[in-house]
Design an enzyme around this catalytic site. Structure first.
Site, PDB file in Angstrom:
ATOM      1  N   ALA A 164     -59.442  18.019 -80.133  1.00  0.00           N
ATOM      2  CA  ALA A 164     -58.773  16.770 -79.799  1.00  0.00           C
ATOM      3  C   ALA A 164     -56.933  17.790 -79.831  1.00  0.00           C
ATOM      4  O   ALA A 164     -55.910  17.136 -79.244  1.00  0.00           O
ATOM      5  CB  ALA A 164     -58.701  16.649 -80.789  1.00  0.00           C
ATOM      6  N   HIS A 184     -62.108  22.399 -91.829  1.00  0.00           N
ATOM      7  CA  HIS A 184     -63.657  21.697 -90.954  1.00  0.00           C
ATOM      8  C   HIS A 184     -65.016  21.546 -90.919  1.00  0.00           C
ATOM      9  O   HIS A 184     -64.727  21.971 -89.266  1.00  0.00           O
ATOM     10  CB  HIS A 184     -63.239  20.396 -90.368  1.00  0.00           C
ATOM     11  CG  HIS A 184     -62.337  20.303 -89.055  1.00  0.00           C
ATOM     12  ND1 HIS A 184     -62.954  21.313 -88.439  1.00  0.00           N
ATOM     13  CD2 HIS A 184     -61.254  19.926 -88.673  1.00  0.00           C
ATOM     14  CE1 HIS A 184     -61.727  21.457 -87.371  1.00  0.00           C
ATOM     15  NE2 HIS A 184     -60.687  20.325 -87.350  1.00  0.00           N
ATOM     16  N   ASN A 188     -67.037  22.421 -87.573  1.00  0.00           N
ATOM     17  CA  ASN A 188     -66.542  21.657 -86.788  1.00  0.00           C
ATOM     18  C   ASN A 188     -65.570  22.151 -86.230  1.00  0.00           C
ATOM     19  O   ASN A 188     -65.054  22.798 -86.420  1.00  0.00           O
ATOM     20  CB  ASN A 188     -65.921  20.331 -86.923  1.00  0.00           C
ATOM     21  CG  ASN A 188     -66.724  19.712 -86.786  1.00  0.00           C
ATOM     22  OD1 ASN A 188     -67.607  18.331 -86.152  1.00  0.00           O
ATOM     23  ND2 ASN A 188     -67.190  19.270 -88.943  1.00  0.00           N
ATOM     24  N   ALA A 189     -65.517  22.696 -84.838  1.00  0.00           N
ATOM     25  CA  ALA A 189     -64.605  23.144 -83.673  1.00  0.00           C
ATOM     26  C   ALA A 189     -64.397  24.979 -84.378  1.00  0.00           C
ATOM     27  O   ALA A 189     -63.788  25.647 -84.633  1.00  0.00           O
ATOM     28  CB  ALA A 189     -62.925  22.942 -84.218  1.00  0.00           C
ATOM     29  N   ILE A 222     -70.153  11.007 -89.202  1.00  0.00           N
ATOM     30  CA  ILE A 222     -70.158  11.543 -87.680  1.00  0.00           C
ATOM     31  C   ILE A 222     -69.697  12.444 -87.447  1.00  0.00           C
ATOM     32  O   ILE A 222     -70.296  13.336 -87.245  1.00  0.00           O
ATOM     33  CB  ILE A 222     -69.244  10.497 -87.729  1.00  0.00           C
ATOM     34  CG1 ILE A 222     -69.555   8.649 -87.907  1.00  0.00           C
ATOM     35  CG2 ILE A 222     -68.597  10.164 -86.488  1.00  0.00           C
ATOM     36  CD1 ILE A 222     -68.183   8.231 -87.860  1.00  0.00           C
ATOM     37  N   ASP A 254     -59.348  14.179 -93.131  1.00  0.00           N
ATOM     38  CA  ASP A 254     -59.068  14.645 -91.503  1.00  0.00           C
ATOM     39  C   ASP A 254     -58.650  13.251 -91.060  1.00  0.00           C
ATOM     40  O   ASP A 254     -58.636  12.933 -90.077  1.00  0.00           O
ATOM     41  CB  ASP A 254     -60.410  15.012 -90.923  1.00  0.00           C
ATOM     42  CG  ASP A 254     -59.698  15.470 -89.515  1.00  0.00           C
ATOM     43  OD1 ASP A 254     -58.110  16.473 -89.717  1.00  0.00           O
ATOM     44  OD2 ASP A 254     -60.220  15.999 -88.572  1.00  0.00           O
ATOM     45  N   LEU A 270     -64.527  14.624 -80.731  1.00  0.00           N
ATOM     46  CA  LEU A 270     -63.869  13.424 -81.601  1.00  0.00           C
ATOM     47  C   LEU A 270     -62.957  14.530 -82.249  1.00  0.00           C
ATOM     48  O   LEU A 270     -62.471  15.489 -81.502  1.00  0.00           O
ATOM     49  CB  LEU A 270     -64.818  13.876 -83.391  1.00  0.00           C
ATOM     50  CG  LEU A 270     -66.032  13.381 -82.850  1.00  0.00           C
ATOM     51  CD1 LEU A 270     -67.336  13.864 -84.105  1.00  0.00           C
ATOM     52  CD2 LEU A 270     -66.407  12.041 -83.589  1.00  0.00           C
ATOM     53  N   GLY A 324     -59.725  13.953 -85.098  1.00  0.00           N
ATOM     54  CA  GLY A 324     -60.269  13.063 -86.541  1.00  0.00           C
ATOM     55  C   GLY A 324     -61.534  11.948 -87.414  1.00  0.00           C
ATOM     56  O   GLY A 324     -62.299  11.411 -86.411  1.00  0.00           O
TER      57      GLY A 324
END
Length: 406
Positions: free
Chosen positions: A154, A232, A235-236, A271, A294, A328, A330
């Site tokens: 994001a 995180h 993620n990413a 999620i 987050d 997504l 956060g």
């Protein structure tokens, strides 16, 4: 009996009828507090001949260290990455509200932004202990802008930056100052990143790896230079692959320097990470798991359109997406929600769930001698919970700062 005043004028508080999280176990013991610190009762009894001035019946509650959130972007209508004339007022509002979720210390987090935002926001919020007005600020977490375009998530691409030459000048040009900074997330595959990692560590800033396409070798090199956290996990970043597990491989790498621990953030909101992936991470490296929310400004607000830094975010149910996409952006989870979900999804013990929200982030930031545990001499930042891990009361420095309505 001699008075306690021979040592301190401060009253001694005795928490009774409770189960205390100490030495990785819930133990049926009383907890003693004075001057905002946890007391050793043996020294109190035998050296001082002291006694309690006030006894608090905890009704059988669990007493755990206050939660520490090292990645929170805002909440309750406040976006930390949105500059304004009084940034501290927004931080203070969130600090006050998160007390009800057991958070006693946190790192306000800024996502990738133009330099002018950092220059305006960072000087306005100093590191300080918490109290009745809200949770304490441990320093900012700067997530970007030195991250991968491919794994920006994001984060707005137009504000991403790379390191030139040694990289130190880029830090100061972008951030302005590191005085109130606790952590920086960067992509270790960027040229010159390793010298930047070393520089940040020398300045006392924790370095995290994230929003990255780094392979395992690049990640291990960053750890050797001083990086100690993964932003995180899963993620990413590149997905786990058996020939090159990427950053995820740090959880079981045999190249971590002796005496060092690599910690990793986990958004346990149901999620961001499938329960099976959460269990794999926890079972592979339980002592490194750090629960983070987050959370964005929409935490505590109804569904609709909100902001995260320079992006518009759409809240749909429990999902936060970059508007018009399925990326997504956060979460809207609270820390106590994450603790409960983590325990249920990982099938772990109550102790493991609570330490992931308190002891592990404190160790990550190098403050476990005063935060994140109930050891003697530590700050009396406490959260009282029922057996369902719902917050009943929050204390900072031994003072009640929030209580659930009955």
């Amino acid at each position: 009996m001699p008075s306690n005043k021979s040592v301190s004028d401060a009253p001694i508080i005795q928490f009774t009828n409770c189960r205390i999280l100490r030495e990785h176990k819930l133990q049926r013991e009383d907890l003693w507090v004075r001057d905002g610190k946890i007391l050793d009762p043996e020294k109190l009894f035998f050296d001082e001949k002291g006694y309690a001035d006030c006894r608090l019946d905890c009704g059988g509650a669990i007493v755990a260290p206050g939660f520490i959130d090292v990645q929170i972007n805002g909440g309750y209508g406040v976006d930390f990455s949105q500059p304004c004339e009084d940034v501290s007022a927004g931080v203070s509002l969130v600090a006050k509200k998160i007390l009800e979720h057991g958070v006693t210390s946190f790192c306000p987090t800024l996502v990738t932004s133009p330099p002018a935002v950092y220059h305006q926001v960072l000087p306005q919020v100093n590191i300080h202990n918490g109290g009745p007005d809200g949770a304490g600020v441990l320093g900012f977490h700067l997530e970007g802008p030195f991250i991968s375009s491919e794994k920006r998530g994001a984060h707005p691409e137009r504000f991403l930056r790379t390191f030139q030459s040694g990289g130190t000048d880029d830090l100061m040009e972008t951030y302005g100052s590191l005085d109130n900074v606790a952590m920086v997330t960067l992509a270790p595959e960027l040229p010159h990143s390793q010298s930047v990692v070393s520089t940040l560590r020398q300045k006392g800033v924790t370095v995290s790896l994230g929003h990255s396409v780094a392979n395992l070798s690049q990640a291990e090199d960053a750890v050797r230079h001083g990086a100690s956290f993964i932003t995180h996990l899963f993620n990413a970043m590149l997905p786990f692959h058996h020939r090159d597990p990427g950053i995820v491989g740090l959880l079981t790498s045999d190249q971590i320097p002796a005496g060092r621990t690599v910690f990793y953030g986990m958004i346990a909101d149901g999620i961001h990470t499938n329960p099976a992936a959460l269990r794999i991470a926890h079972r592979a490296h339980p002592s490194g798991l750090v629960l983070v929310t987050d959370a964005i400004m929409a935490m505590g607000l109804p569904p609709g359109r909100h902001t995260l830094g320079q992006q518009v975010v759409q809240i749909q149910g429990l999902h936060a997406y970059v508007a018009g996409t399925k990326t997504l952006s956060g979460s809207i989870a609270t820390m106590d929600m994450c603790v409960r979900h983590f325990k249920q999804a990982a099938g772990c013990s109550v102790e493991d769930a609570l330490e992931a929200a308190a002891l592990h982030p404190a160790r990550l930031l190098g403050i476990s001698h005063r935060k994140g545990s109930l050891q003697y001499g530590a700050d009396a930042d406490l959260v009282l919970l029922d057996d369902g891990l719902r917050v009943r009361t929050t204390y900072i420095s031994g003072e009640e700062v929030w209580r659930a309505e009955l």
